[in-house]
Write a protein that holds these residues in place. Structure first.
Motif, PDB file in Angstrom:
ATOM      1  N   LYS A  77       0.824  -1.224   0.000  1.00 18.96           N
ATOM      2  CA  LYS A  77       0.000   0.000   0.000  1.00 18.96           C
ATOM      3  C   LYS A  77       0.853   1.267   0.000  1.00 18.96           C
ATOM      4  N   ASP A  78       2.133   1.143   0.344  1.00 15.04           N
ATOM      5  CA  ASP A  78       3.034   2.300   0.364  1.00 15.04           C
ATOM      6  C   ASP A  78       3.728   2.537  -0.974  1.00 15.04           C
ATOM      7  N   LEU A  79       3.402   1.719  -1.971  1.00 18.19           N
ATOM      8  CA  LEU A  79       4.130   1.752  -3.238  1.00 18.19           C
ATOM      9  C   LEU A  79       3.261   2.222  -4.391  1.00 18.19           C
ATOM     10  N   PRO A  80       3.887   2.862  -5.387  1.00 17.66           N
ATOM     11  CA  PRO A  80       3.114   3.272  -6.564  1.00 17.66           C
ATOM     12  C   PRO A  80       2.712   2.044  -7.382  1.00 17.66           C
ATOM     13  N   ASP A  81       1.570   2.130  -8.031  1.00 20.14           N
ATOM     14  CA  ASP A  81       1.094   1.040  -8.886  1.00 20.14           C
ATOM     15  C   ASP A  81       1.342   1.412 -10.347  1.00 20.14           C
ATOM     16  N   LEU A  82       2.383   0.843 -10.910  1.00 20.02           N
ATOM     17  CA  LEU A  82       2.706   1.076 -12.321  1.00 20.02           C
ATOM     18  C   LEU A  82       2.362  -0.142 -13.166  1.00 20.02           C
ATOM     19  N   ALA A  90       9.501   4.765 -10.811  1.00 15.27           N
ATOM     20  CA  ALA A  90       9.511   5.337  -9.461  1.00 15.27           C
ATOM     21  C   ALA A  90      10.780   4.933  -8.735  1.00 15.27           C
ATOM     22  N   LEU A  91      11.266   5.837  -7.927  1.00 19.48           N
ATOM     23  CA  LEU A  91      12.373   5.541  -7.032  1.00 19.48           C
ATOM     24  C   LEU A  91      11.748   5.359  -5.653  1.00 19.48           C
ATOM     25  N   VAL A  92      12.012   4.215  -5.037  1.00 22.12           N
ATOM     26  CA  VAL A  92      11.423   3.899  -3.741  1.00 22.12           C
ATOM     27  C   VAL A  92      12.556   3.678  -2.744  1.00 22.12           C
ATOM     28  N   GLY A  98       9.820   5.101   7.320  1.00 23.78           N
ATOM     29  CA  GLY A  98       8.860   4.447   6.434  1.00 23.78           C
ATOM     30  C   GLY A  98       9.373   4.364   5.011  1.00 23.78           C
ATOM     31  N   VAL A  99       8.465   4.521   4.069  1.00 23.45           N
ATOM     32  CA  VAL A  99       8.786   4.391   2.653  1.00 23.45           C
ATOM     33  C   VAL A  99       8.573   5.732   1.962  1.00 23.45           C
ATOM     34  N   ASP A 100       9.583   6.159   1.198  1.00 21.42           N
ATOM     35  CA  ASP A 100       9.465   7.342   0.350  1.00 21.42           C
ATOM     36  C   ASP A 100       9.449   6.866  -1.086  1.00 21.42           C
ATOM     37  N   ALA A 101       8.355   7.096  -1.786  1.00 19.24           N
ATOM     38  CA  ALA A 101       8.230   6.675  -3.180  1.00 19.24           C
ATOM     39  C   ALA A 101       7.882   7.880  -4.035  1.00 19.24           C
ATOM     40  N   VAL A 102       8.693   8.101  -5.067  1.00 18.76           N
ATOM     41  CA  VAL A 102       8.441   9.217  -5.973  1.00 18.76           C
ATOM     42  C   VAL A 102       8.386   8.680  -7.389  1.00 18.76           C
ATOM     43  N   GLU A 103       7.258   8.914  -8.014  1.00 16.20           N
ATOM     44  CA  GLU A 103       7.015   8.483  -9.381  1.00 16.20           C
ATOM     45  C   GLU A 103       7.356   9.630 -10.320  1.00 16.20           C
ATOM     46  N   PHE A 104       8.000   9.329 -11.442  1.00 15.37           N
ATOM     47  CA  PHE A 104       8.248  10.361 -12.444  1.00 15.37           C
ATOM     48  C   PHE A 104       8.301   9.733 -13.832  1.00 15.37           C
ATOM     49  N   ARG A 105       8.080  10.568 -14.833  1.00 15.85           N
ATOM     50  CA  ARG A 105       7.986  10.101 -16.212  1.00 15.85           C
ATOM     51  C   ARG A 105       9.355   9.691 -16.749  1.00 15.85           C
ATOM     52  N   ARG A 106       9.353   9.012 -17.870  1.00 12.95           N
ATOM     53  CA  ARG A 106      10.584   8.508 -18.474  1.00 12.95           C
ATOM     54  C   ARG A 106      11.064   9.400 -19.612  1.00 12.95           C
ATOM     55  N   GLU A 107      10.687  10.662 -19.600  1.00 11.91           N
ATOM     56  CA  GLU A 107      10.997  11.581 -20.692  1.00 11.91           C
ATOM     57  C   GLU A 107      12.397  12.185 -20.615  1.00 11.91           C
TER      58      GLU A 107
END
Length: 145
Positions: A77-82, A90-92, A98-107
């Motif tokens: 539940k702490d993770l992005p769903d790709l 995402a870098l997790v 806890g968990v730090d998850a940051v999602e970003f585009r592949r551009e």
């Protein structure tokens, strides 16, 4: 006068919507881009700027949160769903908080061009990744096999 005001309002609303929908970069993405721009071989630990990170991984398109959770030993539940996307990564990082998850585009940088899931790395890991740039000026990061 009313027409001018209505037209001006419409332009301002359209400009606001365009700005709200524009994809901006995150501090994490900016840090990753800066790290990979340093050379053709970069320490994998340099991808993470979070000093509190104990271990980390990269989540790539189509990965299930449950699989990433198993690798990291955290709750899905702490993770992005790709799992149904191919446009993001995402870098997790796991920290003492806890968990730090940051999602970003592949551009700007593509961390997901290697086959298979990323392993979990310790922040002190000395492994390196290879970096190239493609014809679209995107940094392509590949792990050692």
């Amino acid at each position: 006068m009313k027409r001018t005001l209505a037209a001006l309002s419409l332009v301002l609303v359209a400009a606001g919507l365009t700005t709200a929908c524009a994809s901006g970069s995150s501090d994490v993405e900016d840090h990753v881009v800066k790290a990979v721009s340093e050379g053709s071989s970069v320490p994998v630990a340099d991808l993470v700027d979070d000093a509190a990170a104990k271990r980390f991984t990269i989540v790539c398109p189509y990965e299930l949160p449950a699989d990433v959770a198993t690798r990291l030993g955290v709750s899905a539940k702490d993770l992005p769903d790709l799992s149904k996307r191919d446009d993001a990564q995402a870098l997790v990082a796991v920290t003492s908080n806890g968990v730090d998850a940051v999602e970003f585009r592949r551009e700007r940088v593509d961390l997901c061009s290697s086959e298979g899931p990323w392993p979990v790395y310790e922040k002190t890991d000395t492994a390196t990744v290879a970096v190239t740039r493609n014809e679209d000026d995107v940094y392509i990061v590949t792990r050692a096999s």
